[in-house]
Design an enzyme around this catalytic site. Sequence first.
Site, PDB file in Angstrom:
ATOM      1  N   HIS A  39     -10.181   1.410   0.176  1.00 15.53           N
ATOM      2  CA  HIS A  39      -8.710   1.241   0.192  1.00 15.53           C
ATOM      3  C   HIS A  39      -8.082   0.722  -1.115  1.00 15.53           C
ATOM      4  O   HIS A  39      -8.425  -0.567  -1.356  1.00 15.53           O
ATOM      5  CB  HIS A  39      -8.230   0.280   1.328  1.00 15.53           C
ATOM      6  CG  HIS A  39      -6.930   0.277   1.714  1.00 15.53           C
ATOM      7  ND1 HIS A  39      -6.043   0.961   0.701  1.00 15.53           N
ATOM      8  CD2 HIS A  39      -6.050  -0.185   2.801  1.00 15.53           C
ATOM      9  CE1 HIS A  39      -4.774   0.628   1.206  1.00 15.53           C
ATOM     10  NE2 HIS A  39      -4.948  -0.041   2.367  1.00 15.53           N
ATOM     11  N   HIS A  45      -2.954   7.916   5.873  1.00 18.60           N
ATOM     12  CA  HIS A  45      -3.358   6.640   5.271  1.00 18.60           C
ATOM     13  C   HIS A  45      -4.589   6.217   5.495  1.00 18.60           C
ATOM     14  O   HIS A  45      -5.675   5.924   4.630  1.00 18.60           O
ATOM     15  CB  HIS A  45      -2.362   5.747   5.919  1.00 18.60           C
ATOM     16  CG  HIS A  45      -2.324   4.396   5.147  1.00 18.60           C
ATOM     17  ND1 HIS A  45      -2.107   4.188   3.964  1.00 18.60           N
ATOM     18  CD2 HIS A  45      -2.410   2.960   5.468  1.00 18.60           C
ATOM     19  CE1 HIS A  45      -2.153   2.878   3.528  1.00 18.60           C
ATOM     20  NE2 HIS A  45      -2.321   2.211   4.498  1.00 18.60           N
ATOM     21  N   CYS A  68       1.079  -1.154   0.098  1.00 17.70           N
ATOM     22  CA  CYS A  68       0.268  -0.029  -0.054  1.00 17.70           C
ATOM     23  C   CYS A  68       0.796   1.334   0.046  1.00 17.70           C
ATOM     24  O   CYS A  68       0.336   2.177  -0.078  1.00 17.70           O
ATOM     25  CB  CYS A  68      -1.003   0.007   1.272  1.00 17.70           C
ATOM     26  SG  CYS A  68      -1.976  -1.580   1.395  1.00 17.70           S
TER      27      CYS A  68
END
Length: 438
Positions: A351, A313, A178
């Site tokens: 996400h 994040h 990520c």
Amino acid sequence: MTTAEQDPIVIAGMAVEAPGGIDTLAAFWSTLADAKESIQPFPRDRDWPVEQLLSLSRIDGWGKVSDAGGFLDGAIEFDPLFFGISPREAVSMDPQQRVGLRVAWKALENAGINPGTLGGEDVGCYMGVSISEYGPRAGEINEYTGHRVTGTALGAVAGRISHSLGLVGPSVSVDTACASSLTALHMAASAIRNGECDWALAGAVCVMGSPAAFFEFSKNNGLAADGHCRSYSDDTTGTLWGEGAGVVIVEHESRARELGHRIYGHVLATRINHNGAGMPIVVPSTEAQERLIEKTIAAAGIDPGDVGMIEGHGTGTPLGDPLELNALQNTYGAAESADAVLGSLKSNFGHAQAASGILGLIKVLLCGEHGYIAPSLFSDNPTTKVDWTRGKLRLAQKLEYWEPRNGVRYGAVSSFGVAGTNAHAIIAMPAGQEASHA
């Protein structure tokens, strides 16, 4: 004065694709500014075992999987002949190659660059991407045999862009999970500063070729039970997977001005690090994130209190969000003049994994362009696992004017990978040329 200070790195073009049929910067901004959520049911055209997914919670110890995610509407759409690719080869290609190529083309056009004139130019291409499990296995005989080597290789995501455009600079696919997006930006900016290429494309793409991530996080009880990614909220139960793609054009400011390219922002600093040993590899580290942010601030040469917007994040996990918030409180929030607004577009789109950082970066650039900070969804009930009074950070709960510092808007972006890699970037956007936020 250093070379970097004399001729800084800038972002001179960008393009995006996001859930909800978004394929323009205007549509992306509208969704963010209007606080919309672009979450849909599972796609029914990918041969996914949807019924099995939705019943996983019946297995002892497994968590609930909601019929929800942030999926790209145009993931299966592609014009292969436009890019000089045969239809048979195109079907064999990971959709991440197809979407990445399409978005890269649009980013070049956004910068005023004709993609068809770049053959032989010393241009780099750095693309974040992770495995998608698309298509049949290469270790068997099927109708796609012969195209599966390049069709499934992660290296072909960047390589396909370079090949189609005729670029001869570095071509690198980056997988730091990520954190891949901002790692790609870091590598692109470093390559330009070091003279490895004249300019570069940097970005990332995520298209899920299988529902593997939903299976994994159901087993780990890490998915949002209600089908919403509630970043930094006390109501969160887990994350929600999504897709997306973004590409930016990175070059020296002198080149951008010479060619009349629009400058969206200056890349003041990018840094990456790793959590190291200790906790399990998937567990974030407040200490590592704090060290990374401090190094990035030092490299940017700014007062941390000048940063007015932080795109965090914010995966929406009960474990990860508080750890990240503590690192932000100890750095940006501890500055004497701090007044930073924090949010995460994962609350809008889910996400997007390898592409999450580039989507966040483009969000910051658009907020700077319009002069307003977009709200973060589900921010009306901040997590109680951190002491918000300890630092001078607050969640973006509404569309609000972004007050510049000395004529400049400073924004920061964070991304953290499941394998322990952390990435951070600080961007500066001169105020005074704002577009309408409507």
